[in-house]
Design an enzyme around this catalytic site. Structure first.
Site, PDB file in Angstrom:
ATOM      1  CG  ASP A 176     -45.450 -13.099  12.553  1.00 22.12           C
ATOM      2  OD1 ASP A 176     -45.221 -13.300  11.352  1.00 22.12           O
ATOM      3  OD2 ASP A 176     -45.472 -11.958  13.065  1.00 22.12           O
ATOM      4  CG  LEU A 177     -38.926 -13.252  11.890  1.00 26.02           C
ATOM      5  CD1 LEU A 177     -38.143 -13.987  12.974  1.00 26.02           C
ATOM      6  CD2 LEU A 177     -38.184 -13.371  10.565  1.00 26.02           C
ATOM      7  CG  ASP A 178     -40.705  -9.240  10.140  1.00 30.12           C
ATOM      8  OD1 ASP A 178     -39.591  -9.586  10.550  1.00 30.12           O
ATOM      9  OD2 ASP A 178     -40.963  -9.023   8.947  1.00 30.12           O
TER      10      ASP A 178
ATOM     11  CB  THR B 192     -37.806  -6.870  11.418  1.00 32.50           C
ATOM     12  OG1 THR B 192     -38.820  -7.830  11.666  1.00 32.50           O
ATOM     13  CG2 THR B 192     -36.447  -7.484  11.616  1.00 32.50           C
TER      14      THR B 192
ATOM     15  CE  LYS C  64     -46.129  -3.195  13.366  1.00 35.32           C
ATOM     16  NZ  LYS C  64     -46.362  -2.885  14.782  1.00 35.32           N
TER      17      LYS C  64
ATOM     18  CB  SER D 167     -42.209 -15.408   8.822  1.00 38.41           C
ATOM     19  OG  SER D 167     -41.856 -14.161   8.273  1.00 38.41           O
ATOM     20  CB  ALA D 168     -45.566 -12.610   5.366  1.00 35.41           C
TER      21      ALA D 168
ATOM     22  CE  LYS E 279     -48.120 -14.740   8.453  1.00 34.12           C
ATOM     23  NZ  LYS E 279     -47.172 -14.153   9.408  1.00 34.12           N
TER      24      LYS E 279
ATOM     25  CD  GLU F 264     -49.155 -13.231  12.555  1.00 33.78           C
ATOM     26  OE1 GLU F 264     -48.589 -13.745  11.579  1.00 33.78           O
ATOM     27  OE2 GLU F 264     -49.159 -11.966  12.742  1.00 33.78           O
ATOM     28  CG  ASP F 265     -46.714  -8.628  14.601  1.00 34.83           C
ATOM     29  OD1 ASP F 265     -46.718  -9.593  13.809  1.00 34.83           O
ATOM     30  OD2 ASP F 265     -46.237  -7.521  14.317  1.00 34.83           O
TER      31      ASP F 265
HETATM   32  P1  B16 Z   1     -40.010  -9.304   3.296  1.00 33.82           P
HETATM   33  P2  B16 Z   1     -44.077 -11.552   9.375  1.00 33.82           P
HETATM   34  C1  B16 Z   1     -43.868  -9.790   7.345  1.00 33.82           C
HETATM   35  O1  B16 Z   1     -43.277 -10.668   8.259  1.00 33.82           O
HETATM   36  C2  B16 Z   1     -43.821  -8.343   7.840  1.00 33.82           C
HETATM   37  O2  B16 Z   1     -44.659  -8.180   8.976  1.00 33.82           O
HETATM   38  C3  B16 Z   1     -44.275  -7.422   6.754  1.00 33.82           C
HETATM   39  O3  B16 Z   1     -44.201  -6.069   7.193  1.00 33.82           O
HETATM   40  C4  B16 Z   1     -43.387  -7.626   5.515  1.00 33.82           C
HETATM   41  O4  B16 Z   1     -43.812  -6.807   4.441  1.00 33.82           O
HETATM   42  C5  B16 Z   1     -43.459  -9.112   5.106  1.00 33.82           C
HETATM   43  O5  B16 Z   1     -43.052  -9.917   6.189  1.00 33.82           O
HETATM   44  C6  B16 Z   1     -42.575  -9.403   3.914  1.00 33.82           C
HETATM   45  O6  B16 Z   1     -41.239  -9.248   4.300  1.00 33.82           O
HETATM   46  O7  B16 Z   1     -40.016  -8.037   2.514  1.00 33.82           O
HETATM   47  O8  B16 Z   1     -38.821  -9.440   4.216  1.00 33.82           O
HETATM   48  O9  B16 Z   1     -40.212 -10.525   2.424  1.00 33.82           O
HETATM   49  O10 B16 Z   1     -44.646 -10.577  10.335  1.00 33.82           O
HETATM   50  O11 B16 Z   1     -45.089 -12.389   8.631  1.00 33.82           O
HETATM   51  O12 B16 Z   1     -42.942 -12.371   9.983  1.00 33.82           O
HETATM   52 MG    MG Z   2     -45.560 -10.154  12.175  1.00 30.58          MG
END
Ligand code: B16
Ligand code: MG
Length: 225
Positions: free
Chosen positions: A16-18, A24, A52, A121-122, A152, A176-177
């Protein structure tokens, strides 16, 4: 002397990224808080925890629900775009120093061991964030919010990542966090490894506070198990 070689085959390691590679979440928090406060909704760090791993659309729906605010589609879209503009202003300043501790050590080890590495990542901003922190080339495949239709805890993002690196889901390991992400990995029949709080992530097969808690022997065990 005859030596039998056992070919183990490679595993797929999906990150996962964030919250896993970079923190972030703090920038998402600042951007969502400004947006919520601007329309008269209070927004706390503990509410941010519930966002998250949650998609941008779903995050705004949740904030509006918490504040009891209803908007037409046009205003909704305008707010989503505004939040992203604010968020991009924060991530524009990111550099390699924001890579979380020991992430590079683990990525380097996996590369050296010939393992397949993917991002799941989302975030629709995942590719630009990876470029900002100079990590884009470490990944064999990148699947992000632009590549999926289901957020997710749906396993789509991880199943697509597995398919992109050509590794069967049951041979994949997910870091994943978020709880939604752990549930997505479990549904995909992958090994789920939580990065963060043990209580929040109790559905994960293993949980570590961060990568500094994870030693190379554990990575070796994941490769061979
Ligand atoms: P964006 P991940 C997710 O990333 C974040 O945890 C979540 O807080 C955020 O709303 C989502 O990405 C969408 O991000 O607005 O940049 O498209 O944890 O799946 O890497
Ligand atoms: Mg994450």
């Amino acid at each position: 002397m005859f030596q039998q070689e056992i070919f183990m085959g490679k595993k797929g390691f999906i990150f996962d990224l964030d919250g896993v590679i970079v923190d972030t979440a703090k920038y998402h928090y600042l951007a969502w808080k400004k947006l919520a406060n601007d329309i008269g909704i209070s927004f706390s760090e503990s509410q941010n925890e519930h966002l998250k791993g949650v998609s941008r659309i779903r995050s705004l729906e949740k904030i509006l629900d918490w504040g009891g605010v209803r908007l037409n589609q046009e205003d909704f879209n305008e707010l989503m775009a505004k939040k992203n503009e604010d968020y991009l202003r924060y991530i524009k300043t990111m550099n390699e120093n924001e890579i979380l501790p020991d992430v590079k050590k683990i990525l380097n080890y996996l590369t050296q061991k010939g393992q397949a590495i993917a991002l799941g990542s989302a975030s629709k901003n995942a590719r630009s964030i990876l470029s900002m922190v100079s990590l884009k080339d470490e990944f064999d495949a990148i699947i992000d919010g632009n590549d999926v239709t289901k957020a997710k805890p749906d396993p789509e993002v991880f199943l697509k990542a597995a398919s992109a690196i050509n590794i069967k889901p049951e041979r994949c390991i997910v870091f994943e966090d978020s709880l939604a992400g752990i549930q997505a990995a479990n549904t995909a029949n992958m090994v789920s490894i939580g990065i963060g709080d043990k209580d929040t992530l109790k559905e994960a097969e293993y949980v570590f506070k961060d990568f500094t808690e994870m030693d190379i022997d554990f990575i070796e065990f994941l490769i061979e198990r």
